[in-house]
Design a protein around this motif. Sequence first.
Motif, PDB file in Angstrom:
ATOM      1  N   THR A 246       1.655  -2.599   8.194  1.00 22.10           N
ATOM      2  CA  THR A 246       2.964  -2.334   8.795  1.00 22.10           C
ATOM      3  C   THR A 246       3.721  -1.367   7.904  1.00 22.10           C
ATOM      4  N   LEU A 247       4.186  -0.278   8.484  1.00 26.44           N
ATOM      5  CA  LEU A 247       4.922   0.723   7.721  1.00 26.44           C
ATOM      6  C   LEU A 247       6.317   0.203   7.405  1.00 26.44           C
ATOM      7  N   LEU A 248       6.666   0.227   6.115  1.00 24.98           N
ATOM      8  CA  LEU A 248       7.987  -0.211   5.683  1.00 24.98           C
ATOM      9  C   LEU A 248       8.941   0.964   5.500  1.00 24.98           C
ATOM     10  N   LYS A 249       8.419   2.081   4.994  1.00 30.42           N
ATOM     11  CA  LYS A 249       9.277   3.225   4.711  1.00 30.42           C
ATOM     12  C   LYS A 249       8.408   4.461   4.532  1.00 30.42           C
ATOM     13  N   ASN A 250       8.970   5.626   4.878  1.00 27.83           N
ATOM     14  CA  ASN A 250       8.266   6.872   4.581  1.00 27.83           C
ATOM     15  C   ASN A 250       9.246   7.933   4.104  1.00 27.83           C
ATOM     16  N   TRP A 251       8.710   8.936   3.449  1.00 25.78           N
ATOM     17  CA  TRP A 251       9.503  10.024   2.877  1.00 25.78           C
ATOM     18  C   TRP A 251       8.767  11.336   3.140  1.00 25.78           C
ATOM     19  N   TYR A 252       9.513  12.401   3.429  1.00 28.87           N
ATOM     20  CA  TYR A 252       8.908  13.729   3.585  1.00 28.87           C
ATOM     21  C   TYR A 252       9.379  14.633   2.454  1.00 28.87           C
TER      22      TYR A 252
ATOM     23  N   LEU B 207       0.854  -1.191   0.000  1.00 22.96           N
ATOM     24  CA  LEU B 207       0.000   0.000   0.000  1.00 22.96           C
ATOM     25  C   LEU B 207       0.884   1.233   0.000  1.00 22.96           C
ATOM     26  N   PHE B 208       0.677   2.118  -0.972  1.00 21.72           N
ATOM     27  CA  PHE B 208       1.439   3.364  -1.054  1.00 21.72           C
ATOM     28  C   PHE B 208       0.477   4.542  -0.911  1.00 21.72           C
ATOM     29  N   LEU B 209       0.852   5.506  -0.065  1.00 22.23           N
ATOM     30  CA  LEU B 209       0.021   6.688   0.167  1.00 22.23           C
ATOM     31  C   LEU B 209       0.806   7.963  -0.048  1.00 22.23           C
ATOM     32  N   GLN B 210       0.106   8.980  -0.549  1.00 21.93           N
ATOM     33  CA  GLN B 210       0.585  10.360  -0.451  1.00 21.93           C
ATOM     34  C   GLN B 210      -0.488  11.158   0.275  1.00 21.93           C
ATOM     35  N   VAL B 211      -0.085  11.894   1.296  1.00 24.53           N
ATOM     36  CA  VAL B 211      -0.968  12.859   1.948  1.00 24.53           C
ATOM     37  C   VAL B 211      -0.206  14.166   2.110  1.00 24.53           C
ATOM     38  N   PHE B 212      -0.946  15.256   2.157  1.00 26.00           N
ATOM     39  CA  PHE B 212      -0.317  16.480   2.663  1.00 26.00           C
ATOM     40  C   PHE B 212      -0.449  16.452   4.175  1.00 26.00           C
ATOM     41  N   CYS B 213       0.462  17.097   4.874  1.00 28.07           N
ATOM     42  CA  CYS B 213       0.515  16.922   6.324  1.00 28.07           C
ATOM     43  C   CYS B 213       1.237  18.085   6.988  1.00 28.07           C
ATOM     44  N   HIS B 214       0.977  18.238   8.294  1.00 28.61           N
ATOM     45  CA  HIS B 214       1.779  19.124   9.124  1.00 28.61           C
ATOM     46  C   HIS B 214       2.974  18.331   9.644  1.00 28.61           C
ATOM     47  N   ARG B 215       4.053  19.012   9.909  1.00 33.04           N
ATOM     48  CA  ARG B 215       5.281  18.291  10.262  1.00 33.04           C
ATOM     49  C   ARG B 215       5.173  17.523  11.575  1.00 33.04           C
ATOM     50  N   SER B 216       4.246  17.947  12.495  1.00 37.16           N
ATOM     51  CA  SER B 216       4.217  17.267  13.791  1.00 37.16           C
ATOM     52  C   SER B 216       2.838  17.062  14.398  1.00 37.16           C
ATOM     53  N   THR B 217       1.823  17.829  13.973  1.00 38.16           N
ATOM     54  CA  THR B 217       0.563  17.862  14.718  1.00 38.16           C
ATOM     55  C   THR B 217      -0.647  17.633  13.819  1.00 38.16           C
ATOM     56  N   PRO B 218      -1.455  16.614  14.098  1.00 42.36           N
ATOM     57  CA  PRO B 218      -2.696  16.435  13.335  1.00 42.36           C
ATOM     58  C   PRO B 218      -3.806  17.320  13.889  1.00 42.36           C
ATOM     59  N   TYR B 219      -4.734  17.694  13.024  1.00 40.41           N
ATOM     60  CA  TYR B 219      -5.894  18.457  13.500  1.00 40.41           C
ATOM     61  C   TYR B 219      -7.035  18.317  12.505  1.00 40.41           C
ATOM     62  N   HIS B 220      -8.234  18.649  12.970  1.00 44.25           N
ATOM     63  CA  HIS B 220      -9.436  18.599  12.149  1.00 44.25           C
ATOM     64  C   HIS B 220      -9.704  19.968  11.527  1.00 44.25           C
TER      65      HIS B 220
ATOM     66  N   HIS C  84       4.944  10.591   2.032  1.00 40.71           N
ATOM     67  CA  HIS C  84       4.819   9.367   1.236  1.00 40.71           C
ATOM     68  C   HIS C  84       5.073   8.190   2.162  1.00 40.71           C
ATOM     69  N   TYR C  85       4.254   7.130   2.029  1.00 36.00           N
ATOM     70  CA  TYR C  85       4.328   6.005   2.943  1.00 36.00           C
ATOM     71  C   TYR C  85       4.158   4.705   2.175  1.00 36.00           C
ATOM     72  N   LEU C  86       4.937   3.701   2.546  1.00 33.79           N
ATOM     73  CA  LEU C  86       4.812   2.372   1.959  1.00 33.79           C
ATOM     74  C   LEU C  86       4.529   1.373   3.074  1.00 33.79           C
ATOM     75  N   PHE C  87       3.420   0.635   2.929  1.00 32.98           N
ATOM     76  CA  PHE C  87       2.987  -0.350   3.929  1.00 32.98           C
ATOM     77  C   PHE C  87       2.865  -1.726   3.295  1.00 32.98           C
ATOM     78  N   LYS C  88       2.925  -2.741   4.134  1.00 32.23           N
ATOM     79  CA  LYS C  88       2.516  -4.085   3.753  1.00 32.23           C
ATOM     80  C   LYS C  88       1.404  -4.521   4.703  1.00 32.23           C
ATOM     81  N   ARG C  89       0.728  -5.612   4.357  1.00 35.13           N
ATOM     82  CA  ARG C  89      -0.262  -6.179   5.270  1.00 35.13           C
ATOM     83  C   ARG C  89       0.415  -6.599   6.563  1.00 35.13           C
ATOM     84  N   ALA C  90      -0.274  -6.416   7.675  1.00 32.43           N
ATOM     85  CA  ALA C  90       0.310  -6.778   8.968  1.00 32.43           C
ATOM     86  C   ALA C  90       0.281  -8.281   9.203  1.00 32.43           C
ATOM     87  N   ASN C  91      -0.543  -8.994   8.441  1.00 34.82           N
ATOM     88  CA  ASN C  91      -0.603 -10.458   8.652  1.00 34.82           C
ATOM     89  C   ASN C  91      -0.763 -11.171   7.320  1.00 34.82           C
TER      90      ASN C  91
END
Length: 365
Positions: A280-286, A235-248, A358-365
């Motif tokens: 399970t997160l395998l790798k991420n990039w900012y 599973l590969f994701l791209q999101v925009f994000c704040h460097r440290s804090t999530p919010y609604h 950017h995030y790369l995941f695999k299945r946890a099981n």
Amino acid sequence: MSSSFVYGLLDKGYIPDAVVRRAVRSLCRVRLREIDKGSLERNHAAKSEWIEGVKARETIADVPEKANEQHYEVSTEFILSTLGPRAKYSSCLYPTGKETLEQAEVLMLESYCEKAQVKDGLDILDLGCGWGSLSLFLAEKYPNARVTGLSNSKTQKAHIDGVAAKKGLENLTIVTGDVNTFEFPESTKFDRIMSIEMFEHMKNYEALFKKVSSWLKPRQAGSTPSNSDPGESLLFLQVFCHRSTPYHFEEGDGWMAQNFFSGGTMPSFDLFLYFQSHVTLLKNWYLPGTHYSRTSEQWLQLQDANAKDGLKVLREDAVKQGKSAGEGDVQFNRFRVFYLAVAEFFGLDNGEQWGLGHYLFKRAN
């Protein structure tokens, strides 16, 4: 002046761009002060409370119909007049800062394929496929792959189907559905799931990752990667994000929450580390926000360059919906402010406050 009065001026295009830009930068500073609790301990406690809150949400996405109304079912002809040739309605990539929008679109799409370890012959899902920039790119680049795009918008499906037919792409299927309730048949599984800037419209990430992980192919016990077996499904994701804090984004937050991001979420770069029950997160990039800032500046330039035709389309579309032609002007001006705001927001402090994850995941099981 009241906010409603100011918003009315924005809708009429009466406030100069330079003033809008200064206001956006000022509001960004206000937001940064609001989310900073003053110490590492208090910031961590607030984040933990926020995470437990979203895990308790009853729905994956709060108001998916608002995303269609505010973005995804706006006149396709108008939207395409503001985007690059691949209709990529998400951040592009500018390694030198001098790339054209067309070049930057392709560079980012290529980076997704590299990071997601995409190969020809795979079953690939583009989750939240927009106007098809990634789905069409994958179908062209990997002719033996079977590409599926999932969109919440019927007009997006119609556009992608039309482009695919013109290009003779028989390996692409677009389906519509609300991620809250949509399910693929049990027999439908994917080697790769790729999702570009959809998770920001979501809330309960625990439930979302559970659902999405169930669409990934399970790894066969004892199997090893080979030319015929791609190995782990990813599973590969791209999101925009704040460097440290999530919010609604709440309705009372102001113009952006009311007009373009109702029910939205600003993830933090590390947010998905806290949601690994099913993946399970395998790798991420900012990537710094300057990439998004440049993208949005180029969208704005295209909107202005095509203003005459864009206004005509939006006015005609408003009349078809039983509204006044003037509502088309309002929508046109709102998109100008949106592109201005995105450019300033992500460009703040040279892109170090808000950026891309950017995030790369695999299945946890």
